[in-house]
Design a protein around this motif. Structure first.
Motif, PDB file in Angstrom:
ATOM      1  N   ARG A   4      27.251   5.471   5.151  1.00 32.35           N
ATOM      2  CA  ARG A   4      27.183   6.591   6.099  1.00 32.35           C
ATOM      3  C   ARG A   4      28.269   7.634   5.852  1.00 32.35           C
ATOM      4  O   ARG A   4      28.206   8.733   6.366  1.00 32.35           O
ATOM      5  CB  ARG A   4      27.338   6.058   7.533  1.00 32.35           C
ATOM      6  CG  ARG A   4      26.298   4.998   7.927  1.00 32.35           C
ATOM      7  CD  ARG A   4      26.469   4.589   9.376  1.00 32.35           C
ATOM      8  NE  ARG A   4      27.805   4.111   9.658  1.00 32.35           N
ATOM      9  CZ  ARG A   4      28.552   4.494  10.705  1.00 32.35           C
ATOM     10  NH1 ARG A   4      28.080   5.354  11.571  1.00 32.35           N
ATOM     11  NH2 ARG A   4      29.772   4.009  10.889  1.00 32.35           N
ATOM     12  N   ASP A  50      26.214  10.848   6.688  1.00 27.67           N
ATOM     13  CA  ASP A  50      26.491  11.445   8.008  1.00 27.67           C
ATOM     14  C   ASP A  50      27.843  12.135   8.129  1.00 27.67           C
ATOM     15  O   ASP A  50      28.018  13.023   8.952  1.00 27.67           O
ATOM     16  CB  ASP A  50      26.507  10.346   9.095  1.00 27.67           C
ATOM     17  CG  ASP A  50      25.179   9.645   9.209  1.00 27.67           C
ATOM     18  OD1 ASP A  50      24.172  10.260   8.853  1.00 27.67           O
ATOM     19  OD2 ASP A  50      25.169   8.479   9.648  1.00 27.67           O
ATOM     20  N   GLN A  51      28.825  11.657   7.388  1.00 26.03           N
ATOM     21  CA  GLN A  51      30.186  12.163   7.606  1.00 26.03           C
ATOM     22  C   GLN A  51      30.944  12.280   6.296  1.00 26.03           C
ATOM     23  O   GLN A  51      30.809  11.430   5.410  1.00 26.03           O
ATOM     24  CB  GLN A  51      30.952  11.212   8.535  1.00 26.03           C
ATOM     25  CG  GLN A  51      32.305  11.746   8.961  1.00 26.03           C
ATOM     26  CD  GLN A  51      33.077  10.764   9.825  1.00 26.03           C
ATOM     27  OE1 GLN A  51      33.244   9.595   9.471  1.00 26.03           O
ATOM     28  NE2 GLN A  51      33.544  11.227  10.974  1.00 26.03           N
ATOM     29  N   ILE A  96      27.496  19.292   8.189  1.00 27.50           N
ATOM     30  CA  ILE A  96      27.784  17.863   8.338  1.00 27.50           C
ATOM     31  C   ILE A  96      29.097  17.694   9.106  1.00 27.50           C
ATOM     32  O   ILE A  96      29.921  18.616   9.141  1.00 27.50           O
ATOM     33  CB  ILE A  96      27.872  17.191   6.929  1.00 27.50           C
ATOM     34  CG1 ILE A  96      27.930  15.663   7.031  1.00 27.50           C
ATOM     35  CG2 ILE A  96      29.036  17.719   6.119  1.00 27.50           C
ATOM     36  CD1 ILE A  96      27.685  14.968   5.692  1.00 27.50           C
TER      37      ILE A  96
END
Ligand code: G1P
Length: 290
Positions: A4, A50-51, A96
């Motif tokens: 992630r 995601d990050q 993001i």
């Protein structure tokens, strides 16, 4: 297990590009119409992560500002009715979730990755080095994630390089497995002296790492060049759990090198929807007059 988070170290001084990088981070040097770091961030986004965790140092705030919302600029563009440009800028700040961690001392790539340990926690994560830009059909990061779905172990992206260039890279030795372009790593060495390896499989700056790398990095002592080398920790991780190497599809540019940077500008320029055709015609004319 899902990947992630992506770590992007941006703490380096950029000495290879002085004087251009005296007052601006090397990651902010432009290729056609955006800084090199934006291409890396877009690759991460296109791969479904995601990050992002930037590992930064003093003088790198331009990178954080680039991905932030600029209230003043937004107001000015709205007043001037530059709607499309305003939207494009807002899109960059909405790409993001981004977090920054400071690397307090320049102790090497391994140390830079180690500084992300508390933000990553106990899960596999990706690492992307900003100097390595890859033009490919499927984003290079996504190619690694697809392999990770199959093997659930750490992975390094590799590319074959001419034998005489092996001292410039981390070099991987390994056995081919029953999957296209994929190897089980047996050994790796950071910047091997000429003649000390038969392999020309060079690590390119894309990795997926299991969180055990952090406890290994805790104990990793300085290696090549007196720096804490990620490759040394990767070798320990290989012995502890295993590691795969994947020859990715695509063309890689070393944007941290002047010639590599020029080649990247030409390649990305030729693929640019609005400029590509004209640039090609221009280059053909220039070459014809040489
Ligand atoms: C780093 C890594 C090396 C890798 C290279 C790829 O070296 O330490 O293993 O092959 O990136 O670009 P650097 O280029 O920062 O010296």
């Amino acid at each position: 297990m899902q990947v992630r988070k992506a770590v992007i170290p941006v703490a380096g001084l950029g000495t290879r590009f002085l004087p251009a990088t005296k007052a601006i981070p090397k990651e902010m040097l432009t290729i056609v119409d955006r800084p090199t770091i934006q291409y890396i961030v877009e690759e991460v986004v296109a791969s479904g992560i995601d990050q992002i965790i930037f590992i930064t140092s003093e003088g790198k705030s331009a990178i954080e500002n680039h991905f932030d919302f600029n209230f003043h600029l937004d107001a000015v563009l709205k007043e001037k009715k530059k709607v499309v440009l305003g939207e494009e800028l807002n899109n960059i700040s909405n790409l993001i979730d981004i977090v920054s961690v400071r690397q307090k001392k320049p102790l090497g790539l391994g140390h830079a990755i180690w500084t992300a340990r508390n933000v990553i926690g106990d899960e596999p994560f990706m690492v992307l080095l900003g100097d390595d830009m890859v033009l490919s059909k499927t984003p290079c990061a996504k190619q690694l994630l697809d392999l990770f779905d199959e093997v659930g172990e750490s992975i390094v992206a590799i590319q074959r390089v001419p034998m005489e260039e092996t001292p410039q890279y981390g070099i991987v030795e390994g056995d081919k497995i029953d999957r296209d372009n994929t190897y089980k790593v047996t050994r790796m060495v950071e910047k091997p002296a000429p003649g000390t390896t038969d392999s020309n499989m060079a690590i390119i700056g894309r990795y997926i790492l299991m969180p055990e790398i952090f406890t290994i990095l805790d104990k990793t002592t300085p290696g090549h060049g007196g720096e804490i080398q990620l490759t040394d920790a990767l070798l320990a991780l290989t012995k502890q759990r295993g590691m795969y190497a994947m020859e990715f599809e695509g063309t890689r540019f070393d944007a941290g090198d002047k010639m590599g940077y020029l080649k990247a500008i030409i390649a990305y320029g030729l693929r640019h929807p609005a400029l590509g055709k004209q640039l090609k015609e221009h280059l053909q004319k220039v070459v014809a007059t040489l």
